[in-house]
Each structure stands twice: as C-alpha cells, then as structure tokens.
Design a protein around this motif. Structure first.
Motif, short mmCIF file in Angstrom:
data_model
loop_
_atom_site.label_atom_id
_atom_site.label_comp_id
_atom_site.label_asym_id
_atom_site.label_seq_id
_atom_site.Cartn_x
_atom_site.Cartn_y
_atom_site.Cartn_z
N HIS A 92 77.49 26.46 83.35
CA HIS A 92 78.51 25.90 84.23
C HIS A 92 79.84 25.65 83.52
O HIS A 92 80.90 25.64 84.15
CB HIS A 92 78.04 24.56 84.80
CG HIS A 92 76.85 24.64 85.70
ND1 HIS A 92 76.34 23.54 86.35
CD2 HIS A 92 76.07 25.67 86.07
CE1 HIS A 92 75.29 23.90 87.08
NE2 HIS A 92 75.11 25.19 86.90
N THR A 102 83.43 24.87 85.30
CA THR A 102 83.53 23.53 85.88
C THR A 102 84.10 22.51 84.89
O THR A 102 84.41 21.39 85.29
CB THR A 102 82.16 23.02 86.35
OG1 THR A 102 81.32 22.83 85.21
CG2 THR A 102 81.51 23.98 87.33
N VAL A 116 87.09 20.66 89.09
CA VAL A 116 86.34 20.02 90.17
C VAL A 116 86.93 18.63 90.40
O VAL A 116 87.03 17.84 89.46
CB VAL A 116 84.84 19.89 89.82
CG1 VAL A 116 84.07 19.22 90.95
CG2 VAL A 116 84.24 21.26 89.51
N TYR A 170 79.26 23.66 90.89
CA TYR A 170 79.11 22.21 90.92
C TYR A 170 78.11 21.76 91.97
O TYR A 170 77.44 20.73 91.80
CB TYR A 170 80.45 21.48 91.10
CG TYR A 170 80.33 20.06 90.60
CD1 TYR A 170 80.31 19.79 89.23
CD2 TYR A 170 80.12 19.00 91.48
CE1 TYR A 170 80.12 18.50 88.76
CE2 TYR A 170 79.92 17.70 91.02
CZ TYR A 170 79.92 17.46 89.66
OH TYR A 170 79.70 16.18 89.18
#
Length: 440
Positions: A295, A299, A354, A379
């Motif tokens: 991720h 993110t 995010v 996310y």
C-alpha cells in the motif's frame, strides 16, 4: 466471502503452460479482497527447450509492475531454475546483486524484469505457487496475537514468518520453514500476506481460496461479536448534504495539496468508508501505519485525518481544518523523510494521498484521476484489515523505519518507472466551453 470461481471446462481448453498461469492469475486478481491492485505474484514451473534445443526447467513468474487481474502471457518472465536453485546455499544476497543475477537467468531478455519476490517462488519445491494479500489473512498477520490466532485456525498446517522486507532473506526463511514442517500447507508472512502452492494450477487455486475462506469465517465470526472500531462517534451526513459540502471543499483540498505538484482528486463514500471515518477509533487507528507493504507507495504510511465535528462545526471550520491539516501533514512527512533518508533518496510529493473526513467520507489525491482511485481502493483494503485485526486483538503495522524502507525501496520504485511518462496536460483539469451548443 471469497468465492471459488474456477471454470474447469474453460481451463481444460487452455494450452498447457503459461496460458493456464494467466487464467489462474486473472481469477485471483479479479477479487481485490484477495489481491491488491498491482500486488501479489504467481508462478509455475515447466519444461522448455532452450535455443540449442535442450530441455531445461523454467519458472514463469509475474513480471514487475503488472497487475494479476489484467496481465497476459507477455507480463510473465521465464527463468532457468538450474541457475537459481543454488542460491539457497548462500547466507545472504543484497538486493542489487539479486536483481543483476536474475537478469542472467532469464530465458529471453525481452521479458519484463521478474517480480521482487521471484526467489520466494523458486526456492519452494512446488510446481505452482501463489502469493496474495487477502484482507482476512492480513487481519491475522497484522494482529498483535496473530500467530496464536493462526494456530486456532490452521493448527500445525502453517508456517509463520516474522516480518522481513521481501528479497533473498525472506525467501530463504520461507523455504526453510516449509521444509521443516511436513504438515505445512501455507505460509503466513507477518504484516504482509499469504503463500500457498499446489501440483496443478487448479489445486493451487483451490488451496489459495480454501485457506482464505477458513480465515474469513474465523475473522467474520469475531467481527460480529464486537462493536466495530469502538462504535460510532458521528453519524454520516445525508448524501445530499455531503455533496453540497464537497462542492465547497474540493477546491480547497485541491489547492492545499497542490503546493508542490498539481493533484487530481476523487471521492469515496462507500458504507465501509463511512463506518470507519465516523468511528470512535478512527483518529488513533488511522495513524498506526499501513496495513500492507504494497500500500505504501500509493497511500503513504498514514492518511490525513481531519478532526471535524459534522454535528456542531460548519463548512468554514472544515475548510480551515483542511488547510492547516495539509500543512501539518506536509511538514511531518518531510521530517519523516529526513529522519530516514539514505544517500540518493529523493522525496515524493509531501501532500497526503488519503484524507479522511468525519460525516463526509474519504478524498484521495494522485497525479491522475485513475491513480487517485487506486489510492482510495488500497485504503479501503486497509480499512477491512483494521476491522478484522481489531476484532481479533490490537492492530499492528510496520514501524516508521520499516515503512520508509519499503516506500523508498529501489526495487519498489522501479515499478513506478514502468508507467508511461506524464502527458502535456497531466495533473490539469480542463473545462471545454460550448459543449451544450449545436457545434459542441
């Protein structure tokens, strides 16, 4: 729940070889609760003829930068196993040396650079291997009591591997762990994911799905017995009210996050997002860290949580909180980079990818609308993992330095270089006038 969708009739019509690996990979990648966008990898071992007509054993593995859901035969790389297997006798192998060595093992120089986790597949003595990042599995691997939970579910059928960044050391640890457990059917990688295998493509797929289903059943039973994320702190605003507020704050957000480079925004108010952003635990839980190493590039380590009360504070207060929040996030990200940077590292955009807003939902940023949606999709997977992990125990993540060394890892950054160069009008929004007239 993850579903078994293997079509035996369709699979039987496929040519033996890489086509069946493509089919299995596409099935696995089609469910994002099983495999992240761009994440995971699959392999198969076959016998091929080299340029001199000699039979050689070849491993086909996912090429770096491709996505399991959409990849085709040209996205896989063939490597000579006789050249790779002796590496397991080594005690260590730096990343740069590993990449260079594997480049000499490729049966065709036109193939893509092989996956970061190629040795993981090569060191396991099975014809077919899957490495995935299922939500339910990572919930276990990111729980502070994850190993004990795994024992409850799988008994002696699993190998638990403590967190190590992908590469030679992790691959060797996995191979040795499997070799030392005659009952092993799976590997659980702490704070990372799952490895499964089989002697045919179908049995490998079946094992992957069945192992995930066992975890899902266990995790879902516990989620249903707990107050999710500590219960509700706020109620989501009505949809029409959310959209009205968004119309006022999206330009504020875009201006705030575009100080270094222009960013494009997207918005997400799915039920799981609203459940999380309006929960009691969201302010603290969101700041623990990423749910999966895959991720991080999309993110960042943590999101920006806007501590806004949708029941008592107005949109002007929200705009002020967004501006100050982005400014603080940016300065803290720059400090995080400075604390951990190594020679040659260059900082990414410092702005958040995010942004979580109680009552409203999630706003994502990216160089394009598509990439902002990728950040949002990843996310949502993190939310699912945190939901499971907090029902089992305490959610844990990579610590700061571990996160940095994934986010700025040269082998991970290489994937980004495979994207096409940004176009002339990238990061810009155009309004075309006259579109409602006869000429338009």
């Amino acid at each position: 729940m993850v579903k078994h969708i293997w079509d035996s009739d369709r699979a039987a019509k496929l040519p033996k070889g890489v086509e069946e690996l493509v089919y299995r990979s596409n099935l696995i990648g089609s469910d994002r609760t099983v495999c992240n966008w761009g994440g995971g990898n699959t392999s198969m071992k076959t016998t091929e003829k080299d340029f001199r007509g000699r039979e050689i054993e070849v491993m086909w593995v996912k090429g770096s930068g491709s996505d399991l859901a959409t990849m085709k035969t040209h996205n896989f790389t063939g490597l000579k196993l006789d050249d790779i297997r002796p590496l397991i006798k080594r005690d260590q192998m730096p990343d740069e040396e590993m990449v260079d060595y594997l480049s000499h093992c490729m049966i065709d120089s036109k193939h893509p650079r092989p996956s970061i986790e190629t040795l993981l597949h090569a060191f396991l003595p099975y014809k077919h291997v899957d490495h995935t990042h299922p939500d339910a599995i990572i919930s276990i691997c990111c729980a502070d009591n994850g190993k004990q939970i795994a024992e409850d579910i799988y008994g002696n059928r699993f190998v638990w591997v403590p967190y190590v960044r992908p590469g030679f050391t992790l691959s060797k640890m996995i191979a040795e762990g499997v070799a030392n457990n005659p009952h092993a059917e799976l590997v659980l990688m702490e704070k990372h994911g799952l490895v499964t295998w089989g002697e045919t493509s179908e049995t490998c797929y079946q094992k992957t799905i069945s192992i995930i289903q066992e975890a899902e059943q266990y995790v879902n039973d516990r989620i249903n017995q707990h107050e999710v994320f500590g219960g509700k702190r706020y109620q989501p605003l009505p949809e029409d009210k959310r959209k009205q507020i968004l119309a006022g704050i999206m330009p504020v957000i875009r201006g705030a996050v575009s100080e270094e480079k222009k960013m494009i925004l997207s918005y997400d108010d799915h039920d799981d997002v609203l459940e999380f952003v309006n929960s009691v635990q969201a302010p603290a839980l969101s700041q623990i860290g990423a749910a999966c190493p895959d991720h991080l590039v999309h993110t960042k380590r943590v999101p920006l949580y806007i501590d806004w009360n949708p029941e008592t504070q107005d949109v002007h207060k929200l705009a002020d909180l967004i501006k100050s929040g982005v400014e603080t996030f940016t300065s803290e990200y720059q400090a995080y980079f400075t604390r951990n940077q190594q020679d040659g590292d260059q900082i990414f955009e410092s702005a958040p990818r995010v942004i979580l807003i109680p009552g409203i939902g999630m706003v994502n940023t990216g160089k394009s609308y598509a990439m902002s949606k990728v950040s949002g999709a990843l996310y949502r997977r993190a939310i699912a993992v945190m939901k499971g992990a907090t029902a089992l125990g305490q959610f844990v993540s990579l610590h700061e330095n571990e996160s940095y060394h994934v986010e700025y890892w040269p082998l991970e950054l290489y994937k980004l270089t495979l994207a096409p160069p940004e176009a002339e009008f990238s990061r810009k929004v155009a309004l075309i006038t006259g579109g409602a007239g006869g000429i338009g």
